[in-house]
Structure formats: C-alpha cells, structure tokens
Design a protein around this motif. Structure first.
Motif, PDB file in Angstrom:
ATOM      1  N   ASN A 104       0.925  -1.217   0.111  1.00 58.51           N
ATOM      2  CA  ASN A 104      -0.265  -0.110  -0.375  1.00 58.51           C
ATOM      3  C   ASN A 104       0.772   1.410   0.004  1.00 58.51           C
ATOM      4  O   ASN A 104       0.433   1.682  -0.936  1.00 58.51           O
ATOM      5  CB  ASN A 104      -0.990   0.129   1.232  1.00 58.51           C
ATOM      6  N   ASN A 105       1.988   1.051   0.876  1.00 57.83           N
ATOM      7  CA  ASN A 105       2.969   1.909   0.807  1.00 57.83           C
ATOM      8  C   ASN A 105       3.253   2.840  -0.735  1.00 57.83           C
ATOM      9  O   ASN A 105       3.765   3.853  -1.140  1.00 57.83           O
ATOM     10  CB  ASN A 105       3.909   2.376   1.949  1.00 57.83           C
ATOM     11  N   LEU A 106       3.694   1.836  -1.381  1.00 53.02           N
ATOM     12  CA  LEU A 106       4.166   1.995  -2.169  1.00 53.02           C
ATOM     13  C   LEU A 106       3.556   2.391  -3.829  1.00 53.02           C
ATOM     14  O   LEU A 106       3.977   2.843  -4.627  1.00 53.02           O
ATOM     15  CB  LEU A 106       4.937   0.143  -3.051  1.00 53.02           C
ATOM     16  N   GLU A 107       2.154   1.783  -3.472  1.00 54.38           N
ATOM     17  CA  GLU A 107       1.170   2.570  -4.328  1.00 54.38           C
ATOM     18  C   GLU A 107       0.720   4.185  -4.181  1.00 54.38           C
ATOM     19  O   GLU A 107       0.012   4.827  -4.696  1.00 54.38           O
ATOM     20  CB  GLU A 107      -0.223   1.115  -4.746  1.00 54.38           C
ATOM     21  N   SER A 108       1.404   3.931  -3.085  1.00 54.12           N
ATOM     22  CA  SER A 108       0.339   5.825  -2.423  1.00 54.12           C
ATOM     23  C   SER A 108       1.905   6.615  -2.576  1.00 54.12           C
ATOM     24  O   SER A 108       1.289   7.465  -2.701  1.00 54.12           O
ATOM     25  CB  SER A 108      -0.186   5.601  -1.421  1.00 54.12           C
ATOM     26  N   ARG A 109       2.685   6.182  -3.061  1.00 58.77           N
ATOM     27  CA  ARG A 109       3.909   7.214  -2.372  1.00 58.77           C
ATOM     28  C   ARG A 109       4.950   7.058  -1.552  1.00 58.77           C
ATOM     29  O   ARG A 109       5.111   8.767  -1.518  1.00 58.77           O
ATOM     30  CB  ARG A 109       4.238   8.201  -4.345  1.00 58.77           C
TER      31      ARG A 109
END
Length: 70
Positions: free
Chosen positions: A37-42
């Motif tokens: 999730n943190n990767l997808e939301s930058r």
C-alpha cells in the motif's frame, strides 16, 4: 520524481489486472500488505531487490514497472 509515480501507477494497474489483493502480492514477494500500500500510494520508494521481486511476481520486467504508463 516521475519514475516513482510511474512505479506506483504501474504496480497498482498490474496488480489489479492480475486480480491480486495487496495482501496476496505481499505474500508472494515477502512483504506486508501495508508495504505494498505504501508503494502504491508513493509513501515509500522500493528497493531494487523488492522491485525485482515484485516484477517477478507480476510476470513483468522491472522496466515495465517504471516506464511511463501512457
């Protein structure tokens, strides 16, 4: 940073195309769902090691994750 934005968009798109939840993808690559999730939301940048694991799990090249999605 444009490549990070591209990575986030491509990650979400490819994961959804393969009908994987964040949890399922995280399990395949040895990461927690919140990390995906943190990767997808930058919020976080991926390490090269994790980028390679994610690409392998999604059946694409690392280049496919960072190229411009348009």
């Amino acid at each position: 940073m444009k490549s990070l934005e591209n990575f986030a968009r491509n990650l979400r798109r490819l994961r959804n195309e393969r009908k994987l939840s964040q949890e399922e993808l995280g399990f395949q690559v040895g990461m927690h769902r919140t990390s995906i999730n943190n990767l997808e939301s930058r919020r976080h940048s991926p390490s090269l090691k994790n980028m390679a694991r994610i690409a392998e799990a999604l059946g694409v090249k690392v280049d496919d994750l960072i190229q411009d999605p348009e």
